[in-house]
Design a protein around this motif. Sequence first.
Motif, mmCIF file in Angstrom:
data_model
loop_
_atom_site.group_PDB
_atom_site.id
_atom_site.type_symbol
_atom_site.label_atom_id
_atom_site.label_comp_id
_atom_site.label_asym_id
_atom_site.label_seq_id
_atom_site.Cartn_x
_atom_site.Cartn_y
_atom_site.Cartn_z
ATOM 1 N N LEU A 177 1.000 -1.215 0.034
ATOM 2 C CA LEU A 177 0.034 -0.062 -0.025
ATOM 3 C C LEU A 177 0.865 1.369 -0.022
ATOM 4 N N LYS A 178 1.877 1.185 0.986
ATOM 5 C CA LYS A 178 2.896 2.385 0.819
ATOM 6 C C LYS A 178 3.391 2.714 -0.460
ATOM 7 N N GLY A 179 3.924 1.673 -1.106
ATOM 8 C CA GLY A 179 4.721 1.663 -2.364
ATOM 9 C C GLY A 179 3.674 2.241 -3.449
ATOM 10 N N CYS A 180 2.129 1.636 -3.342
ATOM 11 C CA CYS A 180 1.181 2.226 -4.204
ATOM 12 C C CYS A 180 1.026 3.729 -4.031
ATOM 13 N N ARG A 181 0.883 4.113 -2.886
ATOM 14 C CA ARG A 181 0.834 5.659 -2.478
ATOM 15 C C ARG A 181 1.935 6.528 -3.264
ATOM 16 N N MET A 182 3.132 5.937 -2.985
ATOM 17 C CA MET A 182 4.160 6.818 -3.675
ATOM 18 C C MET A 182 4.162 6.799 -5.114
ATOM 19 N N ALA A 183 3.809 5.537 -5.592
ATOM 20 C CA ALA A 183 3.792 5.654 -7.240
ATOM 21 C C ALA A 183 2.714 6.465 -7.542
ATOM 22 N N ALA A 184 1.453 6.342 -7.040
ATOM 23 C CA ALA A 184 0.377 7.272 -7.392
ATOM 24 C C ALA A 184 0.745 8.624 -7.333
ATOM 25 N N ASP A 185 1.590 9.144 -6.379
ATOM 26 C CA ASP A 185 2.081 10.497 -6.087
ATOM 27 C C ASP A 185 3.044 11.031 -6.971
#
Lengths: 331, 331
Positions: free
Chosen positions: A20-28
């Motif tokens: 989830l944290k990695g996905c948040r970083m990627a989205a941002d």
Amino acid sequence: MAMRIIIDAFGGDHAPEEILKGCRMAADELGVQIILTGRENEIQEAAKRLELNISDFEIIDCPDIVTMEDEAVDVARRLKNSSMAVGMRALVEGKGDAFASAGNSGAMVAGATLIVKRIKGVKRVGFAPLLPKSEGFFMLCDSGANVECTPPMLEQFGLMGSVYMKKVMGVEDPRVCLLNNGTEEHKGTELYREAYKLLSEREDIRFVGNLEGRDIPHDGAEVVVCDGFTGNIFLKTYEGVAMALMDKIKGVFTKNLVNKLAASVVYNDMKALKKSMDYNEYGGAPILGCSKPVFKIHGSAKAKTVKSAIGLCMKYAETNIVEEIAKAVQK
Amino acid sequence: MAMRIIIDAFGGDHAPEEILKGCRMAADELGVQIILTGRENEIQEAAKRLELNISDFEIIDCPDIVTMEDEAVDVARRLKNSSMAVGMRALVEGKGDAFASAGNSGAMVAGATLIVKRIKGVKRVGFAPLLPKSEGFFMLCDSGANVECTPPMLEQFGLMGSVYMKKVMGVEDPRVCLLNNGTEEHKGTELYREAYKLLSEREDIRFVGNLEGRDIPHDGAEVVVCDGFTGNIFLKTYEGVAMALMDKIKGVFTKNLVNKLAASVVYNDMKALKKSMDYNEYGGAPILGCSKPVFKIHGSAKAKTVKSAIGLCMKYAETNIVEEIAKAVQK
């Protein structure tokens, strides 16, 4: 429209939190639209615990998880409602541009073959991680998906690896070699002698012949081709020796106070060295030859690695190498 | 009567000088009788240049030399008057207790099979170097003599390696493993699955199952069994990764003056580490399964390594493992 990447929220050692944290970083940072598969309530709870806003993520709710103990083919049968299988079906249905998971590698390969399906003309999908060499990196294909191979399969691994390194990794005119027990043309088993012939005859790749295990860590080739049994032994030995040696060096540096002081001087340089030898840095391995982009994220990946893997997935999808591979295998 | 070891004076990168110096050291320190094969006039000239007294050495004069470019089987045919072939025939005729050469490995294996001949019941000789692991060392058999293998061949490699490690290297109850792409019993190709069964059924060895490439550098087993193709890839990757990493560390330590100072502090410890990773330290590789002791000295061996190889040859001969192997393969 932003690119859409489907992510298995329940694959890997640190799921779902680090995913989830990695996905948040990627989205941002990369401006990608994230589609998660997995148990929605657990995903929401984890996000809450992490104080992570994931309201812009799409979630496809499904009950099951493929574990490391599950049989690979189960992903298409008993576990067809797992986060991995559901993600792959969503990819097939066009809900996203690529699918990535940090879960069971064998199941990823089985799912890529049985659910996503191979590109027409591709005999087998190849599992192709990137590994560090003295300058830059190289791709190993196949590193374990196919224990038994035929010469045309090795030929296709060379082709597909070459296309990927060119298009996704930006390597100009990548060198392709066979991993063999000697450099002469006649070396190896019948499989390798036949594959040598097939690869030499191709004009669309830069085949540089056979290389030995000792040449690969130096600057030998950007695509290393072998059967999955040999590739697995090579990959794990590569990793094992590097780790054993780094452990020993750590032993030297922590032996006594004087050595510890010396270590503190070279600390940053040694850290950079360790990083340059760490194959986790490259995020994971594409599964080459399936009809839509499928990417295996390292099982031990934390947020940052998940983010770079998503970045590679985006490139895998936008460079359209699936079509290029389809054309190459027709020749 | 002193033990008599026959040495090829013209094998290896530093022949004949370093071979002669190593033989002198062995004769003086280990009390062994040296029998040299090769061009007598060149041997005498080299000894003179080196101011080495070799008057107690026996010399069997012969004109030819097996080079690295020669075909392996030539040792028994076109090059039957080479220092390697003549040495092997002298061994067969009982002129010495063991034969060693730092020359062409392929020719050593061919000569061991065609001239010295296999022990009755042994299917193929195995080329079996010793390699460092985190604690101590392990034997890899086969590391390249037999590119194509059958399950009973792998079984015998395990048997012979176990006897050698016990008797010559003094390892109590050595663990034997198969090098495989996973630890589960069903892993690998048909060859490995069949070999697994055969090895599990033996009561005279301590079979610990399959090990992966990453486990071997740690403390996995003392005898690692595989086919010669896989063994060669493994051996050269092992060596290549360690060397590439040591090069990088050297780069860190010579980067600037401050790093050089830090390096000087840990210099002795790093040197000891490098030595512990250097497979040249173990002198070479026995050729297992031939009817008399044949030993391959490392091609790059200098005097000290030649001396330790001669020491291992003496043990190989005096422990009578040839008989023990003969008994084991009958079971």
